[in-house]
Design a protein around this motif. Structure first.
Motif, PDB file in Angstrom:
ATOM      1  N   LEU A 241     -33.714  25.083  13.851  1.00 41.82           N
ATOM      2  CA  LEU A 241     -32.656  26.068  14.050  1.00 41.82           C
ATOM      3  C   LEU A 241     -32.024  25.848  15.413  1.00 41.82           C
ATOM      4  O   LEU A 241     -32.716  25.500  16.380  1.00 41.82           O
ATOM      5  CB  LEU A 241     -33.256  27.486  13.983  1.00 41.82           C
ATOM      6  CG  LEU A 241     -32.297  28.671  13.880  1.00 41.82           C
ATOM      7  CD1 LEU A 241     -31.563  28.635  12.526  1.00 41.82           C
ATOM      8  CD2 LEU A 241     -33.059  29.984  14.021  1.00 41.82           C
TER       9      LEU A 241
ATOM     10  N   ASP B 248     -26.385  28.197  15.017  1.00 40.26           N
ATOM     11  CA  ASP B 248     -26.558  28.423  13.575  1.00 40.26           C
ATOM     12  C   ASP B 248     -26.530  29.907  13.225  1.00 40.26           C
ATOM     13  O   ASP B 248     -26.245  30.273  12.080  1.00 40.26           O
ATOM     14  CB  ASP B 248     -27.889  27.835  13.090  1.00 40.26           C
ATOM     15  CG  ASP B 248     -27.912  26.312  13.168  1.00 40.26           C
ATOM     16  OD1 ASP B 248     -26.824  25.703  13.091  1.00 40.26           O
ATOM     17  OD2 ASP B 248     -29.009  25.747  13.295  1.00 40.26           O
TER      18      ASP B 248
ATOM     19  N   ARG C 200     -33.399  30.632   6.484  1.00 39.94           N
ATOM     20  CA  ARG C 200     -33.387  29.408   7.274  1.00 39.94           C
ATOM     21  C   ARG C 200     -34.740  29.016   7.860  1.00 39.94           C
ATOM     22  O   ARG C 200     -34.954  27.842   8.155  1.00 39.94           O
ATOM     23  CB  ARG C 200     -32.380  29.564   8.423  1.00 39.94           C
ATOM     24  CG  ARG C 200     -30.931  29.668   7.977  1.00 39.94           C
ATOM     25  CD  ARG C 200     -30.461  28.352   7.336  1.00 39.94           C
ATOM     26  NE  ARG C 200     -30.585  27.259   8.268  1.00 39.94           N
ATOM     27  CZ  ARG C 200     -29.619  26.894   9.115  1.00 39.94           C
ATOM     28  NH1 ARG C 200     -28.466  27.555   9.122  1.00 39.94           N
ATOM     29  NH2 ARG C 200     -29.784  25.875   9.930  1.00 39.94           N
TER      30      ARG C 200
END
Length: 334
Positions: free
Chosen positions: A199, A203, A257
């Motif tokens: 990550l 993002d 995610r």
């Protein structure tokens, strides 16, 4: 007047009318004499801090299983972050910091090895849901001190149980822990995910960053400040709708995610195998359980006692026992 009585007097004078006063606790399951130099909630925090289950948190996974690196969170560092956030909120709202700290320190004592993967593994193999908040309460009530338990106050016990799940703590201090837990794990899991390379800060959707901030410290500060401002002068703990909904969106983003990311969860199938095979083995070989667990078999039954033993293991100890039982001595899985 003893030191404890003076502390209780100060609480009554300074804390908000809806704060949980130590002098008005609903008490312990087993009555015992009060301390001369600490309130009941201070004693509870100390009992949890000095417990074996608290020490084991330093070797229990938060999100990343067996990460390479010194700076990833463990259950212990998570617990300390929750405790600090919770105390800050309680102080700002003139609520009982000692009660908040004690509930925060004990809220994750029932977590299994390998995080939520271990929780899911035990649920599958036992055929009934395993909930870490319920196990945390069981740890302080029955498993610590060789089955005697820590004999904590009602308010701390409720704060531990109600930090997740459908029940809400009667005390505002317990409700703070519920919020602080979420504020802590969402944000430090972002930090760990960035360290793991899955990550990047950019993002995070702009609709979230525009409200909460772009940095770790900004997000925590926004969430804590909003909760304090929204709850100030009220007998309730709340956030403004905009910030609450944004926090929930951030949580959903993290599930998409990070929490379901193959890099973070790629080893979970192995972790589940370890937990379930250990559970099956000890059910078939109760004589291999430690003596203090074997003595509970007639009272609690085999499945419950084995669950308690396996759930209490650290990640490293679970791997060690699995290797000791199932891997030939001439081989190695490390």
């Amino acid at each position: 007047m003893s030191i404890r009585e003076e502390l209780e007097r100060r609480e009554a004078e300074y804390l908000a009318p809806w704060a949980a006063l130590a002098s008005q606790t609903r008490g312990r399951g087993r009555p015992e004499p009060e301390a001369e130099d600490r309130t009941c909630y201070q004693r509870d925090a100390d009992r949890i801090l000095h417990s074996r289950s608290f020490r084991r948190l330093m070797h229990k996974t938060q999100v990343f299983l067996q990460p390479e690196g010194d700076h990833y969170r463990t259950r212990m560092t998570h617990t300390l972050e929750v405790s600090r956030i919770a105390r800050t909120i309680a102080r700002c709202l003139r609520l009982n910091e000692d009660l908040t700290e004690a509930a925060a320190m004990g809220h994750d004592l029932g977590h299994t090895p390998f995080g939520h993967a271990g929780e899911a593994a035990l649920s599958e193999v036992m055929g009934i849901p395993f909930h870490h908040n319920e196990q945390s309460l069981r740890v302080v009530d029955k498993l610590e001190k060789d089955g005697e338990g820590l004999n904590l106050t009602y308010e701390v016990r409720r704060g531990i149980l109600c930090h997740s799940g459908p029940e809400i703590s009667e005390s505002l201090e317990g409700q703070i822990v519920r919020y602080a837990d979420r504020i802590a794990y969402i944000n430090h899991d972002i930090d760990d995910a960035m360290r793991a390379g899955i990550l990047k800060n950019e993002d995070i959707p702009a609709e979230i960053s525009d409200v909460l901030g772009c940095k770790h410290s900004q997000r925590i500060n926004t969430l804590v400040s909003d909760l304090v401002k929204s709850s100030a002068g009220k007998a309730e703990i709340s956030m403004t709708p905009e910030v609450l909904q944004t926090m929930l969106k951030l949580r959903e983003f993290m599930f998409e995610r990070v929490y379901r990311n193959p890099k973070a969860k790629g080893e979970e199938s192995k972790a589940r195998l370890i937990i379930q095979e250990l559970y099956r083995y000890y059910n078939s070989h109760p004589e291999k359980l430690p003596p203090d667990f074997r003595t509970q078999l007639d009272l609690e039954g085999m499945p419950r006692v084995v669950c308690d033993y396996v759930a209490g293991m650290t990640d490293k100890y679970a791997v060690f026992k699995f290797e000791e039982i199932f891997v030939p001595t001439a081989w190695s899985i490390r």
